[in-house]
Scaffold this motif. Structure first.
Motif, PDB file in Angstrom:
ATOM      1  N   LEU A 319       0.833  -1.203   0.000  1.00 10.49           N
ATOM      2  CA  LEU A 319       0.000   0.000   0.000  1.00 10.49           C
ATOM      3  C   LEU A 319       0.865   1.250   0.000  1.00 10.49           C
ATOM      4  O   LEU A 319       0.589   2.209  -0.737  1.00 10.49           O
ATOM      5  CB  LEU A 319      -0.929   0.012   1.211  1.00 10.49           C
ATOM      6  CG  LEU A 319      -2.251  -0.761   1.102  1.00 10.49           C
ATOM      7  CD1 LEU A 319      -1.990  -2.244   0.833  1.00 10.49           C
ATOM      8  CD2 LEU A 319      -3.070  -0.598   2.375  1.00 10.49           C
ATOM      9  N   TRP A 320       1.908   1.254   0.816  1.00  6.81           N
ATOM     10  CA  TRP A 320       2.745   2.442   0.951  1.00  6.81           C
ATOM     11  C   TRP A 320       3.593   2.691  -0.299  1.00  6.81           C
ATOM     12  O   TRP A 320       3.781   3.846  -0.712  1.00  6.81           O
ATOM     13  CB  TRP A 320       3.660   2.308   2.161  1.00  6.81           C
ATOM     14  CG  TRP A 320       2.929   2.273   3.471  1.00  6.81           C
ATOM     15  CD1 TRP A 320       2.768   1.208   4.304  1.00  6.81           C
ATOM     16  CD2 TRP A 320       2.227   3.359   4.100  1.00  6.81           C
ATOM     17  NE1 TRP A 320       2.024   1.547   5.409  1.00  6.81           N
ATOM     18  CE2 TRP A 320       1.676   2.868   5.307  1.00  6.81           C
ATOM     19  CE3 TRP A 320       2.002   4.693   3.761  1.00  6.81           C
ATOM     20  CZ2 TRP A 320       0.925   3.653   6.179  1.00  6.81           C
ATOM     21  CZ3 TRP A 320       1.263   5.482   4.635  1.00  6.81           C
ATOM     22  CH2 TRP A 320       0.746   4.968   5.815  1.00  6.81           C
ATOM     23  N   LEU A 321       4.091   1.635  -0.902  1.00  7.69           N
ATOM     24  CA  LEU A 321       4.982   1.798  -2.064  1.00  7.69           C
ATOM     25  C   LEU A 321       4.240   1.895  -3.383  1.00  7.69           C
ATOM     26  O   LEU A 321       4.667   2.628  -4.285  1.00  7.69           O
ATOM     27  CB  LEU A 321       5.970   0.620  -2.126  1.00  7.69           C
ATOM     28  CG  LEU A 321       6.931   0.462  -0.948  1.00  7.69           C
ATOM     29  CD1 LEU A 321       7.810  -0.772  -1.144  1.00  7.69           C
ATOM     30  CD2 LEU A 321       7.797   1.717  -0.784  1.00  7.69           C
ATOM     31  N   PHE A 322       3.126   1.152  -3.506  1.00  6.35           N
ATOM     32  CA  PHE A 322       2.473   1.045  -4.807  1.00  6.35           C
ATOM     33  C   PHE A 322       1.006   1.474  -4.786  1.00  6.35           C
ATOM     34  O   PHE A 322       0.266   1.221  -5.738  1.00  6.35           O
ATOM     35  CB  PHE A 322       2.550  -0.406  -5.311  1.00  6.35           C
ATOM     36  CG  PHE A 322       3.899  -1.046  -5.142  1.00  6.35           C
ATOM     37  CD1 PHE A 322       5.028  -0.491  -5.727  1.00  6.35           C
ATOM     38  CD2 PHE A 322       4.042  -2.210  -4.387  1.00  6.35           C
ATOM     39  CE1 PHE A 322       6.278  -1.091  -5.563  1.00  6.35           C
ATOM     40  CE2 PHE A 322       5.275  -2.820  -4.220  1.00  6.35           C
ATOM     41  CZ  PHE A 322       6.403  -2.250  -4.812  1.00  6.35           C
ATOM     42  N   GLY A 323       0.567   2.119  -3.711  1.00  5.89           N
ATOM     43  CA  GLY A 323      -0.849   2.439  -3.536  1.00  5.89           C
ATOM     44  C   GLY A 323      -1.431   3.388  -4.555  1.00  5.89           C
ATOM     45  O   GLY A 323      -2.654   3.457  -4.723  1.00  5.89           O
ATOM     46  N   SER A 324      -0.599   4.124  -5.273  1.00  2.95           N
ATOM     47  CA  SER A 324      -1.105   5.054  -6.286  1.00  2.95           C
ATOM     48  C   SER A 324      -1.224   4.415  -7.663  1.00  2.95           C
ATOM     49  O   SER A 324      -1.780   5.031  -8.584  1.00  2.95           O
ATOM     50  CB  SER A 324      -0.185   6.277  -6.376  1.00  2.95           C
ATOM     51  OG  SER A 324       1.120   5.894  -6.773  1.00  2.95           O
TER      52      SER A 324
END
Length: 337
Positions: A319-324
């Motif tokens: 979520l933090w690295l690829f959430g976008s």
């Protein structure tokens, strides 16, 4: 309404809504729906294999979902919160002490024992919620929308919006059929998992049965936004779950652990009795044995708990690295204007 020890009696329509050992039956009377969830139609059979009565702490994929819920929905001490389509009501239990009143609603009654004690539970249909207009501060839905056809989703969201107060927010976790730009990484873990399946180390039968009624009527992200807009709900925050780390944990690491811990040779553990309607496979027995033995270790909050918490935080990196980056799985918070 007249409240008695047996339940609630409606004086105007002479309808009784009985209480059953921790929940109240508020299903709409004299209403027939075209769609019936598998969890309602096959409740007796599914209860044999879902191992739903006891809850573990919020860890692994369920822990990632719960941490996202707490963070994105911003639960407050005086909130009235609805878990709409709560299933076992595990997320309601895990967060009941964060809010003023936690309500769990589901037409199937496979509620966990802790939920029967700690959550205000209702047997109810999300197409006709038994709650007043503007009475809920916040609501959430986890692994629900993918089970419904579009007309049921529209009714579900419209009823959720009706019960939310103005400014109230709704959190949902579900998935579409949109591919991820990182799909090649998740496919690598799935390919390794399939190799272990072919070798007979473990199987995914229990997961396949649980997901066998997934419809994914909201096939694309645009469909999700359209459904929310149609219900009068405005997107506030969106995070996608590109399961790079998660896929390795779920398809390889966790399944290997279940294969070892769930071995019948490791001692006796109660397993569900198979029924003629739905025989429970050895793979399912093994998985349930592993979960029961793991829960016993987790209750002590020792090294096993902290090891799984570390794995949970690793999964949350997705979520933090690829959430976008848009993917099929998503978390969304919407607001009623």
């Amino acid at each position: 309404m007249i409240v008695t020890a047996a339940g609630v009696h409606c004086a105007s329509c002479s309808t009784d809504y009985p209480v059953h050992g921790g929940y109240i039956d508020l299903m709409p009377r004299a209403v027939e729906f075209g769609y019936v969830s598998k969890y309602v139609a096959e409740e007796a059979e599914l209860s044999e294999e879902l191992d739903y009565r006891e809850l573990a702490p919020p860890l692994l994929a369920a822990g990632v979902r719960n941490r996202a819920l707490v963070r994105m929905l911003d639960l407050k001490r005086n909130d009235v919160v609805l878990d709409n389509g709560c299933g076992t009501a595990k997320h309601a239990v895990w967060n009941a002490d964060r809010v003023g009143l936690m309500i769990g609603s589901d037409p199937a009654t496979m509620f966990a024992d802790a939920a029967l004690e700690e959550v205000a539970l209702a047997k109810a249909d999300s197409r006709r919620l038994p709650f007043a207009d503007n009475s809920i501060d916040k609501a959430f839905s986890i692994d629900v929308l993918e089970h419904f056809p579009r007309d049921v989703i529209d009714d579900y969201l419209a009823e959720t919006a009706r019960t939310l107060r103005p400014g109230g927010r709704f959190f949902a976790f579900s998935n579409t059929s949109d591919p991820s730009s990182l799909q090649f990484l998740t496919d690598a873990s799935r390919k390794l998992g399939r190799a272990f399946v072919r070798a007979g180390v473990y199987d995914f039968e229990r997961q396949a049965r649980r997901k066998s009624d997934h419809i994914k009527a909201l096939r694309t992200w645009d469909d999700v936004l359209d459904a929310m807009q149609q219900a009068g709900l405005r997107p506030v925050k969106i995070v996608f779950w590109n399961s790079v780390f998660t896929s390795f944990v779920e398809h390889v690491l966790m399944k290997l652990g279940e294969a070892v811990l769930g071995s019948a040779r490791r001692g006796k553990a109660k397993a569900p009795s198979a029924t003629p309607a739905a025989a429970v496979s050895e793979g399912t027995h093994r998985e349930i044995r592993a979960r029961q033995r793991m829960r016993a270790r987790l209750d002590r909050r020792g090294p096993t708990y902290y090891a799984l918490m570390a794995v949970t935080l690793m999964m949350e990196l997705d979520l933090w690295l690829f959430g976008s980056l848009k993917s099929g799985s998503y978390f969304i918070v919407v607001e009623k204007p």
